[in-house]
Structure formats: structure tokens, C-alpha cells
Motif scaffolding. Structure first.
Motif, PDB file in Angstrom:
ATOM      1  N   HIS A  29      -0.321 -52.166  23.539  1.00 37.08           N
ATOM      2  CA  HIS A  29      -0.543 -50.764  23.891  1.00 37.08           C
ATOM      3  C   HIS A  29      -2.033 -50.438  24.008  1.00 37.08           C
ATOM      4  CE1 HIS A  29       3.726 -50.507  22.892  1.00 37.08           C
ATOM      5  NE2 HIS A  29       3.732 -49.439  23.661  1.00 37.08           N
ATOM      6  N   ALA A  30      -2.861 -51.090  23.197  1.00 39.20           N
ATOM      7  CA  ALA A  30      -4.308 -50.904  23.348  1.00 39.20           C
ATOM      8  C   ALA A  30      -4.755 -51.384  24.727  1.00 39.20           C
ATOM      9  CB  ALA A  30      -5.053 -51.661  22.254  1.00 39.20           C
ATOM     10  N   LYS A  31      -4.184 -52.492  25.175  1.00 40.32           N
ATOM     11  CA  LYS A  31      -4.500 -53.027  26.497  1.00 40.32           C
ATOM     12  C   LYS A  31      -4.062 -52.073  27.603  1.00 40.32           C
ATOM     13  CE  LYS A  31      -3.929 -57.306  29.168  1.00 40.32           C
ATOM     14  NZ  LYS A  31      -3.308 -58.657  29.174  1.00 40.32           N
ATOM     15  N   LEU A  32      -3.003 -51.317  27.348  1.00 40.27           N
ATOM     16  CA  LEU A  32      -2.500 -50.348  28.318  1.00 40.27           C
ATOM     17  C   LEU A  32      -3.269 -49.022  28.277  1.00 40.27           C
ATOM     18  CD1 LEU A  32       1.340 -50.931  27.881  1.00 40.27           C
ATOM     19  CD2 LEU A  32      -0.056 -51.565  29.862  1.00 40.27           C
ATOM     20  N   GLY A  33      -4.250 -48.935  27.376  1.00 36.97           N
ATOM     21  CA  GLY A  33      -5.086 -47.743  27.316  1.00 36.97           C
ATOM     22  C   GLY A  33      -4.733 -46.761  26.220  1.00 36.97           C
ATOM     23  N   TYR A  34      -3.783 -47.119  25.367  1.00 31.62           N
ATOM     24  CA  TYR A  34      -3.426 -46.242  24.252  1.00 31.62           C
ATOM     25  C   TYR A  34      -4.514 -46.278  23.183  1.00 31.62           C
ATOM     26  CZ  TYR A  34       1.521 -45.761  25.663  1.00 31.62           C
ATOM     27  OH  TYR A  34       2.690 -45.471  26.317  1.00 31.62           O
ATOM     28  N   ARG A  35      -4.715 -45.155  22.543  1.00 34.96           N
ATOM     29  CA  ARG A  35      -5.510 -45.135  21.321  1.00 34.96           C
ATOM     30  C   ARG A  35      -4.584 -45.570  20.191  1.00 34.96           C
ATOM     31  NH1 ARG A  35      -7.474 -39.861  17.780  1.00 34.96           N
ATOM     32  NH2 ARG A  35      -8.445 -41.061  16.094  1.00 34.96           N
ATOM     33  N   MET A  36      -4.894 -46.693  19.535  1.00 32.12           N
ATOM     34  CA  MET A  36      -4.055 -47.199  18.459  1.00 32.12           C
ATOM     35  C   MET A  36      -4.760 -47.005  17.121  1.00 32.12           C
ATOM     36  SD  MET A  36      -1.277 -48.041  19.899  1.00 32.12           S
ATOM     37  CE  MET A  36      -0.497 -48.754  18.449  1.00 32.12           C
ATOM     38  N   LYS A  37      -4.091 -46.279  16.245  1.00 36.71           N
ATOM     39  CA  LYS A  37      -4.646 -45.948  14.933  1.00 36.71           C
ATOM     40  C   LYS A  37      -3.773 -46.581  13.853  1.00 36.71           C
ATOM     41  CE  LYS A  37      -6.714 -43.065  11.763  1.00 36.71           C
ATOM     42  NZ  LYS A  37      -8.102 -42.628  11.604  1.00 36.71           N
ATOM     43  N   ILE A  38      -4.389 -47.327  12.966  1.00 40.04           N
ATOM     44  CA  ILE A  38      -3.692 -47.928  11.831  1.00 40.04           C
ATOM     45  C   ILE A  38      -4.090 -47.189  10.563  1.00 40.04           C
ATOM     46  CG2 ILE A  38      -3.342 -50.019  10.460  1.00 40.04           C
ATOM     47  CD1 ILE A  38      -4.309 -51.593  12.980  1.00 40.04           C
ATOM     48  N   VAL A  39      -3.098 -46.746   9.804  1.00 43.11           N
ATOM     49  CA  VAL A  39      -3.322 -46.224   8.456  1.00 43.11           C
ATOM     50  C   VAL A  39      -2.806 -47.277   7.495  1.00 43.11           C
ATOM     51  CG1 VAL A  39      -2.702 -44.476   6.763  1.00 43.11           C
ATOM     52  CG2 VAL A  39      -3.195 -43.802   9.118  1.00 43.11           C
ATOM     53  N   CYS A  40      -3.709 -47.854   6.725  1.00 40.71           N
ATOM     54  CA  CYS A  40      -3.357 -48.910   5.782  1.00 40.71           C
ATOM     55  C   CYS A  40      -3.518 -48.353   4.366  1.00 40.71           C
ATOM     56  CB  CYS A  40      -4.265 -50.119   6.004  1.00 40.71           C
ATOM     57  SG  CYS A  40      -3.707 -51.613   5.187  1.00 40.71           S
ATOM     58  N   PHE A  41      -2.413 -48.207   3.672  1.00 39.44           N
ATOM     59  CA  PHE A  41      -2.466 -47.549   2.372  1.00 39.44           C
ATOM     60  C   PHE A  41      -3.286 -48.333   1.347  1.00 39.44           C
ATOM     61  CE2 PHE A  41       1.822 -45.290   3.243  1.00 39.44           C
ATOM     62  CZ  PHE A  41       1.165 -44.281   3.923  1.00 39.44           C
ATOM     63  N   SER A  42      -3.190 -49.654   1.355  1.00 33.89           N
ATOM     64  CA  SER A  42      -3.915 -50.455   0.367  1.00 33.89           C
ATOM     65  C   SER A  42      -4.696 -51.561   1.058  1.00 33.89           C
ATOM     66  CB  SER A  42      -2.941 -51.064  -0.646  1.00 33.89           C
ATOM     67  OG  SER A  42      -2.320 -52.220  -0.108  1.00 33.89           O
ATOM     68  N   PHE A  43      -5.478 -52.294   0.264  1.00 36.70           N
ATOM     69  CA  PHE A  43      -6.181 -53.463   0.772  1.00 36.70           C
ATOM     70  C   PHE A  43      -5.373 -54.735   0.530  1.00 36.70           C
ATOM     71  CE2 PHE A  43      -9.638 -50.470  -0.434  1.00 36.70           C
ATOM     72  CZ  PHE A  43     -10.161 -50.249   0.832  1.00 36.70           C
ATOM     73  N   GLY A  44      -4.198 -54.603  -0.054  1.00 35.58           N
ATOM     74  CA  GLY A  44      -3.404 -55.784  -0.376  1.00 35.58           C
ATOM     75  C   GLY A  44      -4.065 -56.634  -1.441  1.00 35.58           C
ATOM     76  N   GLU A  45      -4.817 -55.966  -2.319  1.00 36.00           N
ATOM     77  CA  GLU A  45      -5.660 -56.690  -3.270  1.00 36.00           C
ATOM     78  C   GLU A  45      -4.886 -57.368  -4.402  1.00 36.00           C
ATOM     79  OE1 GLU A  45      -5.730 -52.299  -4.569  1.00 36.00           O
ATOM     80  OE2 GLU A  45      -5.765 -53.431  -2.697  1.00 36.00           O
ATOM     81  N   ARG A  46      -3.620 -57.032  -4.543  1.00 35.27           N
ATOM     82  CA  ARG A  46      -2.823 -57.697  -5.579  1.00 35.27           C
ATOM     83  C   ARG A  46      -1.746 -58.576  -4.943  1.00 35.27           C
ATOM     84  NH1 ARG A  46      -3.339 -52.412  -8.133  1.00 35.27           N
ATOM     85  NH2 ARG A  46      -4.670 -52.583  -9.977  1.00 35.27           N
TER      86      ARG A  46
END
Length: 242
Positions: A29-46
Motif C-alpha cells: 500500500h505504501a508503494k501504491l501511495g498510501y500513507r501507512m502508519k504503524i502504532v506499536c504498543f511496545s518494543f517487544g523488550e521481553r
């Protein structure tokens, strides 16, 4: 955001989740011109950092910094922006302020679709929790009485796609969308390479993509090598069936 640019929102518990399960959709979708937003709740640190914790002298903050750098690199390769909530993981600790920020993101991004975790996952409680939070924020964001302003609320709640869990049969995951990600597979693999602590999953998720590609080709009658599977939460309203 431009008034004509479409967008997509990915709500994920941990960095690896958006790479393994939705990296193809993000890149496509980014390639198709969409603005792609990721919300990542954690860093996966555990839970996602077994390899990192085998290093002598590892600390929680050092692990967070390392995983953040990996996730940012993966998101950049896929063509997405990423925002972290630092909610901890195993377990997630979600606050009212985090919910308010997520609601604001829904309204700011106004996504055409949302990608998030399956509703059920007995192997990882962070995943259905993240899915529930994503759905709650989606609902609240369309309420005119929530943070009412002079311009009113123009946001419309989008379709939610559950991405494939690690063990779909145990999660009541029954995909009804298979996305052809063949043309962006190389990008997805490069995103894999940003997560060296989980090298053991790279080949596994390539096999998943090949299996879904085979199924997608059979169901569509069109050539497909790599695919990603999704299950919608809400019915789609259409003008014609085909």
C-alpha cells in the motif's frame, strides 16, 4: 495528510508482529501511495527479545533501544511511519493517556483500513488485548461527543482486518482475504533481516507466505507466489457481488 491521499493504520503489540504478519500489506500500500502508519504498543523488550537477553549485561533500557532501532529500520524499509507507546510487553500496560492518543491518531490519519491482531490468541495475551484496544479506539473516534470541536467529527470507522496469528487453528482464524504480496516480497524479507533476535522465524514466515500464495492463486485463478491472509471483523457493504 493530503486531502486525496489514502491511508492505512496498523495497530500492533510488538515490532515483530507488523513485520511477520502485515509487512507485505504495508509495503504494497505504501508503494501504491498510501500513507501507512504503524502504532506499536511496545518494543517487544521481553517476549520478543530472547536472543538479546542472552547477551551478558543486558538491561531493560538497552533492550528497548535495540528493539526500537530494529523496528524503525523495518518500518522504513516497508515505507511506513511508526509511533511507539512504550506500554511494556508481557504484559501490556495500557493507560488512559495512551487510549486518548490512539483515538487522536485514528482521527488524524483517517485510515481506509486497519490491520491488527486476531481477536483470540491463547498463546499470547498481549495480542487479543491489542486487538481489543484497536477496536475500542476505532469506535470512540467516531463519537461526535468525544472531544467535540467547532468543525465536528469527519472520521468514519474503517474496516478492520485481523492479520494471521502464529497458530491460526488455535485462534479461530478463518481468512477471507488473501493479499498478493509477490511484488513486495523482497522488501518484506529485508524487514525480516532487521530482526536478528528472531532469526528462527524468518524461514517459518516465508513458508506461511508461500502457502497463502498457493491458496490465493487457487482461489483467484491468478498467479500468486507470496500471500498474506486476513480476516475481516465487519461485513463489507457492496453495490454488486461481482
Amino acid at each position: 495528510m493530503s486531502g486525496t491521499q489514502k491511508s492505512g493504520l496498523v495497530v500492533t503489540a510488538h515490532p515483530g508482529d507488523f513485520v511477520w504478519r502485515a509487512g507485505g500489506a504495508i509495503a504494497l500500500h505504501a508503494k501504491l501511495g498510501y500513507r501507512m502508519k504503524i502504532v506499536c504498543f511496545s518494543f517487544g523488550e521481553r517476549g520478543e527479545s530472547q536472543g538479546a537477553w542472552k547477551q551478558a549485561g543486558m538491561t531493560l533500557e538497552a533492550c528497548k533501544q535495540g528493539r526500537r532501532a530494529e523496528a524503525e529500520a523495518a518500518a522504513a524499509i516497508l515505507g511506513a511511519e511508526i509511533e511507539f507507546f512504550d506500554s511494556g510487553d508481557y504484559p501490556l500496560h495500557f493507560t488512559e493517556a495512551m487510549m486518548e492518543r490512539l483515538i487522536d491518531i485514528y482521527r488524524e490519519v483517517s485510515p481506509a483500513f486497519v490491520l491488527t491482531h486476531a481477536v483470540r490468541d491463547p498463546y499470547n495475551v498481549d495480542h487479543p488485548k491489542a486487538s481489543a484496544i484497536a477496536q475500542e479506539a476505532r469506535i470512540i473516534a467516531q463519537a461526535a461527543g468525544h472531544k467535540p470541536g467547532p468543525g465536528g467529527v469527519t472520521y468514519t470507522a474503517p474496516q478492520v482486518f485481523q492479520f494471521e496469528p502464529h497458530q491460526p487453528e488455535q485462534c479461530d482464524f478463518k481468512p477471507n482475504r488473501i493479499l498478493n504480496i509477490t511484488e513486495v516480497w523482497d522488501q518484506k524479507w529485508k524487514a525480516f533481516e532487521q530482526l536478528p533476535a528472531q532469526r528462527h522465524l524468518w524461514d517459518y514466515y516465508e513458508r506461511v507466505a508461500l502457502n497463502r500464495g498457493m491458496q490465493g492463486g487457487r482461489n483467484s485463478g491468478k498467479a500468486m507466489k507470496y500471500g498474506e491472509a486476513y480476516q475481516t471483523i465487519f461485513p463489507d457493504a457492496v453495490e454488486v457481488l461481482a
